[in-house]
Scaffold this motif. Sequence first.
Motif, PDB file in Angstrom:
ATOM      1  N   ASN A 196      -4.642 -12.976   7.911  1.00 10.16           N
ATOM      2  CA  ASN A 196      -4.636 -11.635   7.780  1.00 10.16           C
ATOM      3  C   ASN A 196      -4.809 -10.682   9.232  1.00 10.16           C
ATOM      4  O   ASN A 196      -5.684 -10.530   9.689  1.00 10.16           O
ATOM      5  N   ARG A 224      -9.418 -14.972   3.149  1.00 12.11           N
ATOM      6  CA  ARG A 224      -8.320 -15.686   2.435  1.00 12.11           C
ATOM      7  C   ARG A 224      -9.016 -17.297   2.208  1.00 12.11           C
ATOM      8  O   ARG A 224      -9.821 -17.556   3.375  1.00 12.11           O
ATOM      9  N   ASP A 238      -8.898 -15.252  -2.360  1.00 16.47           N
ATOM     10  CA  ASP A 238     -10.053 -14.735  -1.337  1.00 16.47           C
ATOM     11  C   ASP A 238     -11.449 -15.105  -1.946  1.00 16.47           C
ATOM     12  O   ASP A 238     -11.502 -15.587  -2.817  1.00 16.47           O
ATOM     13  N   ASP A 269     -13.834   1.619  -0.698  1.00 18.33           N
ATOM     14  CA  ASP A 269     -12.983   0.171   0.004  1.00 18.33           C
ATOM     15  C   ASP A 269     -12.403  -0.406  -1.083  1.00 18.33           C
ATOM     16  O   ASP A 269     -12.931  -0.884  -1.876  1.00 18.33           O
ATOM     17  N   THR A 270     -11.171  -0.581  -0.971  1.00 14.69           N
ATOM     18  CA  THR A 270     -10.352  -0.845  -2.166  1.00 14.69           C
ATOM     19  C   THR A 270      -9.869  -2.283  -1.936  1.00 14.69           C
ATOM     20  O   THR A 270      -9.128  -2.442  -0.824  1.00 14.69           O
ATOM     21  N   TRP A 271     -10.267  -3.161  -2.662  1.00 18.50           N
ATOM     22  CA  TRP A 271      -9.680  -4.443  -2.425  1.00 18.50           C
ATOM     23  C   TRP A 271      -8.794  -4.840  -3.460  1.00 18.50           C
ATOM     24  O   TRP A 271      -8.973  -4.740  -4.716  1.00 18.50           O
ATOM     25  N   TRP A 272      -7.572  -5.368  -3.103  1.00 18.75           N
ATOM     26  CA  TRP A 272      -6.449  -5.865  -3.906  1.00 18.75           C
ATOM     27  C   TRP A 272      -5.099  -6.412  -3.114  1.00 18.75           C
ATOM     28  O   TRP A 272      -5.493  -6.737  -1.693  1.00 18.75           O
ATOM     29  N   GLN A 273      -4.139  -6.700  -3.585  1.00 17.30           N
ATOM     30  CA  GLN A 273      -3.019  -7.675  -3.003  1.00 17.30           C
ATOM     31  C   GLN A 273      -1.615  -7.153  -3.547  1.00 17.30           C
ATOM     32  O   GLN A 273      -1.521  -6.397  -4.496  1.00 17.30           O
ATOM     33  N   THR A 274      -0.621  -7.435  -2.426  1.00 13.39           N
ATOM     34  CA  THR A 274       0.794  -7.235  -3.204  1.00 13.39           C
ATOM     35  C   THR A 274       0.896  -7.443  -4.625  1.00 13.39           C
ATOM     36  O   THR A 274       1.460  -6.766  -5.215  1.00 13.39           O
ATOM     37  N   THR A 312       0.892  -1.102  -0.188  1.00 10.09           N
ATOM     38  CA  THR A 312       0.014  -0.015  -0.046  1.00 10.09           C
ATOM     39  C   THR A 312       0.894   1.352  -0.106  1.00 10.09           C
ATOM     40  O   THR A 312       0.795   2.237  -0.710  1.00 10.09           O
ATOM     41  N   ARG A 362      -0.411  -9.841   5.816  1.00  9.33           N
ATOM     42  CA  ARG A 362      -0.354 -11.300   5.476  1.00  9.33           C
ATOM     43  C   ARG A 362       0.536 -12.012   6.412  1.00  9.33           C
ATOM     44  O   ARG A 362       1.874 -11.725   6.213  1.00  9.33           O
ATOM     45  N   GLY A 403      -7.058  -3.649   3.125  1.00  5.86           N
ATOM     46  CA  GLY A 403      -6.243  -4.551   3.789  1.00  5.86           C
ATOM     47  C   GLY A 403      -7.245  -5.603   4.419  1.00  5.86           C
ATOM     48  O   GLY A 403      -6.807  -6.848   4.487  1.00  5.86           O
ATOM     49  N   GLU A 404      -8.369  -5.241   4.906  1.00  9.72           N
ATOM     50  CA  GLU A 404      -9.167  -6.535   5.269  1.00  9.72           C
ATOM     51  C   GLU A 404     -10.788  -6.023   5.084  1.00  9.72           C
ATOM     52  O   GLU A 404     -10.973  -4.797   4.797  1.00  9.72           O
ATOM     53  N   PRO A 405     -11.755  -6.992   5.044  1.00 13.84           N
ATOM     54  CA  PRO A 405     -13.094  -6.650   5.202  1.00 13.84           C
ATOM     55  C   PRO A 405     -13.424  -5.473   6.469  1.00 13.84           C
ATOM     56  O   PRO A 405     -12.872  -5.780   7.403  1.00 13.84           O
TER      57      PRO A 405
END
Length: 702
Positions: free
Chosen positions: A557, A551, A536, A435-440, A336, A562, A411-413
Amino acid sequence: MADQSAPQEMTEVSEAQIAVHWKEEEYFQPAAQLVAQANLNDPRVRERFALEKFPDCFREYAAMLDWFEPYEKVFDGSNAPFWKWFTGGKINAAYNCVDRHLAKYASKPAFIFVPEPETETETRITYQELYTRVNEMAALLRDFCGLRAGDRVTFHLPMTPELPITMLACARLGIIHSQVFGGFSGQACGSRIQDSGSRVLITMDAYWRNGALIDHKQNADIAVQTAKELGQDVDKVLVWQRYPGKYSAPTPMVNGRDYFVNEVLKNYRDKIVEPEKMDSEAPLFLMYTSGTTGKPKGIQHRTGGYLAYVAATSKWVQDIHPDDVYWCMADIGWITGHSYIVYGPLACAATGIIYEGVPTYPDAGRPWRIAEKYRVNIFHTAPTSIRMLRKLGPEEPRKYNYHFKCMTTVGEPIEPEAWRWYYNEVGKKQAAITDTWWQTENGGFLCTTIPALDAMKPGSAGPGAPGIHPVILDENGDEVPAGSTRAGNICIRNPWPGIMQTIWGDPARYVQTYYARYNKNPASKNWRDWPYLAGDGALLAADGYFRILGRIDDVINVAGHRLGTKEIESACLTVPEIAEAAVVPVMDEMKGRVPEVYIALKPGIIASDEIRARVIKANEELIGKIARPKHVYIVPDMPKTRSGKIMRRVLASISNRKEVGDVTTLANPNVVEEIRVMVQGKDAQVTQGEIPEDIAKFGEEK
Ligand code: PRX
């Protein structure tokens, strides 16, 4: 004829499916003021980025950058799933984040550094100063360290401006940086040095955290030692001083290996280093993250595609304009921070806050004082901080006179209740929340609303970002339709510019982890045959909004970070008395999930608090304080299947005070009750209600 399928369907509904019959939340609309000034206000943007427009739609993203040489092809999928973006183009990330802004914004701050002690004054670094400091540091890396494009350098830096300066200095030369989160232990840093093959470690002597000036230099010595034991020598350790001119750590410097950066920098005063014209596909950085095995994977991001993606999403999703003051409270040591403190906002010529310490120091009003003082108008944080600030100071935001137009959670729900506090109190009912959902692995946002275009729905990330086409697939690879209450695996149908290139040094693991599950033809060169498996569980509502459930793999998480269960279990097993270890996620009011550890001792060893303490210490030393288990239970035996597999799902139910379900088929069913009594007490009641997907299915064979 009556519908006979209904009862049958009922019996097939799993615990996790029952859990997701949640009530639909109401929509919230963005404020008119925000809409009027938004960067992205074309309601047809998703048509412009429809799947049929792939990959040409992403030209718009590349156009936000300055290229030394134009790219020839937007997308090259010929070596699927090793995608290439904007091939043939030549570009430099530091040039795009700094140099190109000098004409207009030289005297505008790029960063305002806010130290944790409130008595210390802030430092403003203008774009002109950033340019000078990045160039000087680049000269040092090139001439003092002998580093060249393609070399890797590991950082173990805290949250001060020296971190982005060093990142940009690397980017200027095409050196691949690999920042390890400052809170990770020296040993965790050492194993990442080894994996990346870095000869240089860059660190800082000390930093403030929760009122204490922490000796960080000691971690560098452990890191170098660990790397050496693993076969990687470090020739130079560069140590920034938190207070230039003064050494703030009690750990001594090592002669001939350790150097104070600010002293060496004196030899490079006002040096200018021309930015390297890098291939669009040249790696920009590595970011290690946890997966299902004990070894963290080095996620490798490219220069052109990544930068285009984070610039575009910063501009469109966070609505960053050059005259905004933007504050992302994450640590730059996580993805992030890389994408949404450094590369994205700087590409948009933002003024960003870098805050050194913890948000609740010295009290829960601190973030709002910072927001007021520096006129922050875009704010970005994680549910764990939102919960903490709400608990410690629910009415604090009211006391301060600031105004946010946009706020992000990541980062989490986020549970709707916490969302509403964020909206009502922190945002004062004025700010749009994304609310942004994504990953490394993804580089930038995957699911999110667009602030001026989409209504917000608490607890839902929203639809795919422009050009991102998510889909929920079930166990058989069939699509779960919108509006179904069935959860499934969220996947992305198409590649996008921000996707990782590969896992550093392990391309087979890249294919296996993210694509093998749903690819039916490994020889296919067609990107449509390669849905990306995010890992996820999620639900797709009738309105096209995705709700992320957590996950589906062995990743926990913790406060948005993670941790691999295998990493924690391996750390436990370094305590010689331990025969077996099993780690499970436990629901936590603040952090979302925390790890709990179950251990079985070798024959003849007696359980003791001392062993428990050593298990905790092993986790802190090998991973970091973040991996500290909430409890360590020493059990007589692990619940196991007849084939000898530890049933982590049963332990997870016990830790979370849920029904353990049918255990009669286990090899040792009686031990389950024994463990339950040990953990919960004899007469404990299990709680009813929602079982989050990640816990209900934890440890299941996939
Ligand atoms: O489970 C999802 C959760 O965080 C995981 C990615 O973690 P990491 O790679 O460390 O990146 C975190 C910051 C991008 C995901 O697989 N996650 C991330 N964002 C959300 C989320 N879960 C729910 N809602 C989100 N907005």
